[in-house]
Scaffold this active site. Sequence first.
Site, mmCIF file in Angstrom:
data_model
loop_
_atom_site.group_PDB
_atom_site.id
_atom_site.type_symbol
_atom_site.label_atom_id
_atom_site.label_comp_id
_atom_site.label_asym_id
_atom_site.label_seq_id
_atom_site.Cartn_x
_atom_site.Cartn_y
_atom_site.Cartn_z
ATOM 1 N N LEU A 39 6.452 1.983 11.732
ATOM 2 C CA LEU A 39 6.534 2.817 10.523
ATOM 3 C C LEU A 39 6.456 1.909 9.296
ATOM 4 O O LEU A 39 7.169 0.908 9.204
ATOM 5 C CB LEU A 39 7.838 3.624 10.508
ATOM 6 C CG LEU A 39 7.958 4.612 9.335
ATOM 7 C CD1 LEU A 39 8.677 5.886 9.777
ATOM 8 C CD2 LEU A 39 8.661 4.026 8.124
ATOM 9 N N ILE A 40 5.545 2.277 8.383
ATOM 10 C CA ILE A 40 5.364 1.470 7.160
ATOM 11 C C ILE A 40 5.664 2.338 5.941
ATOM 12 O O ILE A 40 5.190 3.480 5.853
ATOM 13 C CB ILE A 40 3.912 0.940 7.051
ATOM 14 C CG1 ILE A 40 3.476 0.273 8.351
ATOM 15 C CG2 ILE A 40 3.751 -0.014 5.868
ATOM 16 C CD1 ILE A 40 1.983 -0.063 8.401
ATOM 17 N N GLY B 116 -2.676 -0.525 -1.855
ATOM 18 C CA GLY B 116 -2.352 -1.943 -1.702
ATOM 19 C C GLY B 116 -2.100 -2.445 -0.287
ATOM 20 O O GLY B 116 -2.786 -2.089 0.672
ATOM 21 N N ASP C 266 10.111 9.059 0.858
ATOM 22 C CA ASP C 266 10.498 8.419 -0.399
ATOM 23 C C ASP C 266 11.720 7.560 -0.087
ATOM 24 O O ASP C 266 12.780 8.110 0.272
ATOM 25 C CB ASP C 266 10.826 9.499 -1.436
ATOM 26 C CG ASP C 266 11.270 8.923 -2.777
ATOM 27 O OD1 ASP C 266 11.592 7.718 -2.839
ATOM 28 O OD2 ASP C 266 11.295 9.675 -3.760
ATOM 29 N N SER D 66 8.650 -11.589 -1.323
ATOM 30 C CA SER D 66 7.723 -12.173 -2.302
ATOM 31 C C SER D 66 8.091 -13.645 -2.471
ATOM 32 O O SER D 66 9.241 -14.034 -2.192
ATOM 33 C CB SER D 66 7.909 -11.466 -3.638
ATOM 34 O OG SER D 66 7.287 -12.174 -4.694
ATOM 35 N N TYR E 232 12.838 -8.206 -11.295
ATOM 36 C CA TYR E 232 12.049 -8.068 -10.063
ATOM 37 C C TYR E 232 12.432 -9.195 -9.095
ATOM 38 O O TYR E 232 12.699 -8.955 -7.909
ATOM 39 C CB TYR E 232 10.549 -8.119 -10.393
ATOM 40 C CG TYR E 232 9.664 -8.109 -9.166
ATOM 41 C CD1 TYR E 232 9.462 -6.943 -8.433
ATOM 42 C CD2 TYR E 232 9.027 -9.282 -8.732
ATOM 43 C CE1 TYR E 232 8.653 -6.936 -7.300
ATOM 44 C CE2 TYR E 232 8.213 -9.282 -7.608
ATOM 45 C CZ TYR E 232 8.032 -8.104 -6.894
ATOM 46 O OH TYR E 232 7.243 -8.107 -5.769
ATOM 47 N N LYS F 145 14.211 -9.101 -5.211
ATOM 48 C CA LYS F 145 13.662 -9.721 -3.996
ATOM 49 C C LYS F 145 14.633 -10.794 -3.455
ATOM 50 O O LYS F 145 14.777 -10.942 -2.250
ATOM 51 C CB LYS F 145 12.276 -10.327 -4.280
ATOM 52 C CG LYS F 145 11.193 -9.280 -4.610
ATOM 53 C CD LYS F 145 10.845 -8.407 -3.411
ATOM 54 C CE LYS F 145 9.704 -7.453 -3.688
ATOM 55 N NZ LYS F 145 9.361 -6.592 -2.547
HETATM 56 N N1 LIG Z 1 0.883 -7.411 -5.567
HETATM 57 C C1 LIG Z 1 1.571 -8.518 -5.594
HETATM 58 O O1 LIG Z 1 1.244 -9.463 -6.323
HETATM 59 C C2 LIG Z 1 2.742 -8.694 -4.682
HETATM 60 C C3 LIG Z 1 3.412 -7.627 -4.105
HETATM 61 N N2 LIG Z 1 4.494 -7.851 -3.305
HETATM 62 C C4 LIG Z 1 5.219 -6.733 -2.693
HETATM 63 O O2 LIG Z 1 4.348 -6.040 -1.824
HETATM 64 C C5 LIG Z 1 4.761 -4.696 -1.696
HETATM 65 C C6 LIG Z 1 3.547 -3.788 -1.876
HETATM 66 O O3 LIG Z 1 3.026 -3.951 -3.166
HETATM 67 P P1 LIG Z 1 1.468 -3.810 -3.529
HETATM 68 O O4 LIG Z 1 0.728 -3.254 -2.393
HETATM 69 O O5 LIG Z 1 1.023 -5.057 -4.142
HETATM 70 O O6 LIG Z 1 1.580 -2.750 -4.731
HETATM 71 P P2 LIG Z 1 1.093 -1.241 -4.872
HETATM 72 O O7 LIG Z 1 1.607 -0.838 -6.209
HETATM 73 O O8 LIG Z 1 -0.342 -1.122 -4.577
HETATM 74 O O9 LIG Z 1 1.896 -0.475 -3.722
HETATM 75 C C7 LIG Z 1 3.244 -0.164 -3.805
HETATM 76 C C8 LIG Z 1 3.527 0.992 -2.873
HETATM 77 O O10 LIG Z 1 4.925 1.278 -2.897
HETATM 78 C C9 LIG Z 1 5.069 2.673 -3.057
HETATM 79 N N3 LIG Z 1 6.369 3.098 -3.551
HETATM 80 C C10 LIG Z 1 6.958 2.832 -4.741
HETATM 81 N N4 LIG Z 1 8.146 3.450 -4.822
HETATM 82 C C11 LIG Z 1 8.321 4.117 -3.649
HETATM 83 C C12 LIG Z 1 9.344 4.942 -3.104
HETATM 84 N N5 LIG Z 1 10.438 5.238 -3.797
HETATM 85 N N6 LIG Z 1 9.180 5.427 -1.842
HETATM 86 C C13 LIG Z 1 8.079 5.164 -1.129
HETATM 87 N N7 LIG Z 1 7.061 4.419 -1.599
HETATM 88 C C14 LIG Z 1 7.183 3.902 -2.841
HETATM 89 C C15 LIG Z 1 3.927 3.071 -3.963
HETATM 90 O O11 LIG Z 1 3.749 4.480 -3.944
HETATM 91 P P3 LIG Z 1 3.222 5.325 -5.215
HETATM 92 O O12 LIG Z 1 1.729 5.238 -5.158
HETATM 93 O O13 LIG Z 1 3.733 6.693 -4.953
HETATM 94 O O14 LIG Z 1 3.802 4.696 -6.422
HETATM 95 C C16 LIG Z 1 2.819 2.285 -3.296
HETATM 96 O O15 LIG Z 1 2.358 2.953 -2.165
HETATM 97 C C17 LIG Z 1 5.876 -4.489 -2.730
HETATM 98 O O16 LIG Z 1 7.122 -4.562 -2.091
HETATM 99 C C18 LIG Z 1 5.706 -5.682 -3.668
HETATM 100 O O17 LIG Z 1 6.920 -6.032 -4.277
HETATM 101 C C19 LIG Z 1 4.922 -9.111 -2.999
HETATM 102 C C20 LIG Z 1 4.301 -10.197 -3.525
HETATM 103 C C21 LIG Z 1 3.193 -10.066 -4.432
HETATM 104 C C1 LIG Z 2 3.620 -20.018 -11.049
HETATM 105 C C2 LIG Z 2 3.762 -20.052 -12.518
HETATM 106 C C3 LIG Z 2 3.607 -18.950 -13.292
HETATM 107 C C4 LIG Z 2 3.354 -17.579 -12.822
HETATM 108 C C5 LIG Z 2 3.502 -17.074 -11.630
HETATM 109 C C6 LIG Z 2 3.242 -15.705 -11.268
HETATM 110 C C7 LIG Z 2 2.721 -14.765 -12.284
HETATM 111 C C8 LIG Z 2 3.499 -15.317 -10.006
HETATM 112 C C9 LIG Z 2 3.382 -13.980 -9.537
HETATM 113 C C10 LIG Z 2 3.842 -13.645 -8.323
HETATM 114 C C11 LIG Z 2 3.901 -12.276 -7.901
HETATM 115 C C12 LIG Z 2 3.148 -11.228 -8.603
HETATM 116 C C13 LIG Z 2 4.712 -11.932 -6.887
HETATM 117 C C14 LIG Z 2 4.963 -10.585 -6.490
HETATM 118 O O1 LIG Z 2 5.881 -10.320 -5.767
HETATM 119 C C15 LIG Z 2 3.717 -19.073 -14.741
HETATM 120 C C16 LIG Z 2 4.993 -18.464 -15.195
HETATM 121 C C17 LIG Z 2 2.572 -18.383 -15.396
HETATM 122 C C18 LIG Z 2 3.691 -20.512 -15.222
HETATM 123 C C19 LIG Z 2 4.531 -21.382 -14.439
HETATM 124 C C20 LIG Z 2 4.057 -21.398 -13.048
#
Ligand SMILES: NC(=O)C1=CN([C@@H]2O[C@H](COP(=O)(O)OP(=O)(O)OC[C@H]3O[C@@H](n4cnc5c(N)ncnc54)[C@H](OP(=O)(O)O)[C@@H]3O)[C@@H](O)[C@H]2O)C=CC1
Ligand SMILES: CC1=C(/C=C/C(C)=C/C=C/C(C)=C/C=O)C(C)(C)CCC1
Length: 316
Positions: A10-11, A17, A67, A144, A157, A161
């Site tokens: 289950l996801i 995304g 949800d 993350s 955020y 995490k």
């Molecule tokens: N993108 C990135 O750079 C990174 C993302 N992550 C993590 O990866 C995961 C997925 O993110 P990503 O695919 O990038 O982002 P998206 O925004 O594409 O996907 C997020 C998903 O979470 C859902 N969601 C939000 N709130 C709820 C809720 N209350 N119940 C059920 N579903 C919900 C959204 O649904 P809805 O469409 O309804 O809003 C959507 O399907 C997250 O946990 C994020 O923190 C980690 C590292 C980096």
């Molecule tokens: C590394 C780094 C930066 C930004 C990092 C970012 C933007 C990371 C994003 C990560 C995500 C989106 C994780 C989601 O879970 C800065 C602050 C620009 C400068 C210093 C070095």
Amino acid sequence: MAKTAPRTVLITGCSSGIGLRMAVQLAQDPGKRFHVIATMRDLRKKDKLEAAAGDTLNKTLTIQRLDVCSEESVTECISSLPGKQLDVLVNNAGVGLVGPVESISIDDMKRVFETNFFGAVRMIKAVLPEMKQRQKGHIVVISSVMGLQGVPFNDVYAASKFAMEGFCESLAVQLLKFNIFVSLVEPGPVNTEFEMKLMEEVARSEFPGADAATVHYFKDIYLPASHEIFTTMGQTPEAVAKAVVNVIAKERPPFRTQTNALYTPLVALKYADTSGNLSVGTYYNLLFRFTGLFHLSMSFLKCITCSCFRRRVTPA
Ligand SMILES: NC(=O)C1=CN([C@@H]2O[C@H](COP(=O)(O)OP(=O)(O)OC[C@H]3O[C@@H](n4cnc5c(N)ncnc54)[C@H](OP(=O)(O)O)[C@@H]3O)[C@@H](O)[C@H]2O)C=CC1
Ligand SMILES: CC1=C(/C=C/C(C)=C/C=C/C(C)=C/C=O)C(C)(C)CCC1
């Protein structure tokens, strides 16, 4: 040899995304090892997943409403499963939040924790009793790199995490006694709708309560640098999904998996100097002192972490 029954996975958060891609990859597994329950909070968004699932829809992939912020929705979904039984839970649903802390309301901060932390905890609580009873199960959490190392202007955020990381570190030890595995997957930036959603929120905000200098650092220094990071280092959701599928497929899954080798050195700084000064100083320098050299720094990072430097060196 008797074929083993597919594992039920289950996801959460499959409307877009990483969640959507994980659901499709697992459902399309050539060995048909998985049955996927792809969930989303708003079923009006299911078209994209249905299209991507193709002929796996209603065969190895079924879509259900869930949800993670609603007790009722979680109970309803889990109760609908045959025997309330689940082999793998993937906590993927998550939301981002970026900006100066002074301009973010406590209610908005709580919403991030409601989804990213309490949402995942609610799911885990819902599946644990049955998994413990069967002495079998796997809990995967999409954390993350920000669960390991904070990034400026992502304070809340990152905290959500980090909270998940602490929770899982504690729980994983106890659950081993019940033959239940916990895995944290830690992606760096991923090119999904995540960044766009953040940018839409930023565009709407007037940053109440934040001083002009802070707003300047955020808008004119952090945002362009962050965008650059997504462009130079960002992974595709398919690549992250593949890493998660590999973790799920393992007999003894790892506790932690970072998916982006380019980002790993930025996380490793905190382990190289326990005072924390190396990581704080390096992030400060990258963001505020070498702003002009930022592009070069990222290219350098990309270069030292690329595959040719990882090749084994043989003595001459
Ligand atoms: N993108 C990135 O750079 C990174 C993302 N992550 C993590 O990866 C995961 C997925 O993110 P990503 O695919 O990038 O982002 P998206 O925004 O594409 O996907 C997020 C998903 O979470 C859902 N969601 C939000 N709130 C709820 C809720 N209350 N119940 C059920 N579903 C919900 C959204 O649904 P809805 O469409 O309804 O809003 C959507 O399907 C997250 O946990 C994020 O923190 C980690 C590292 C980096
Ligand atoms: C590394 C780094 C930066 C930004 C990092 C970012 C933007 C990371 C994003 C990560 C995500 C989106 C994780 C989601 O879970 C800065 C602050 C620009 C400068 C210093 C070095």
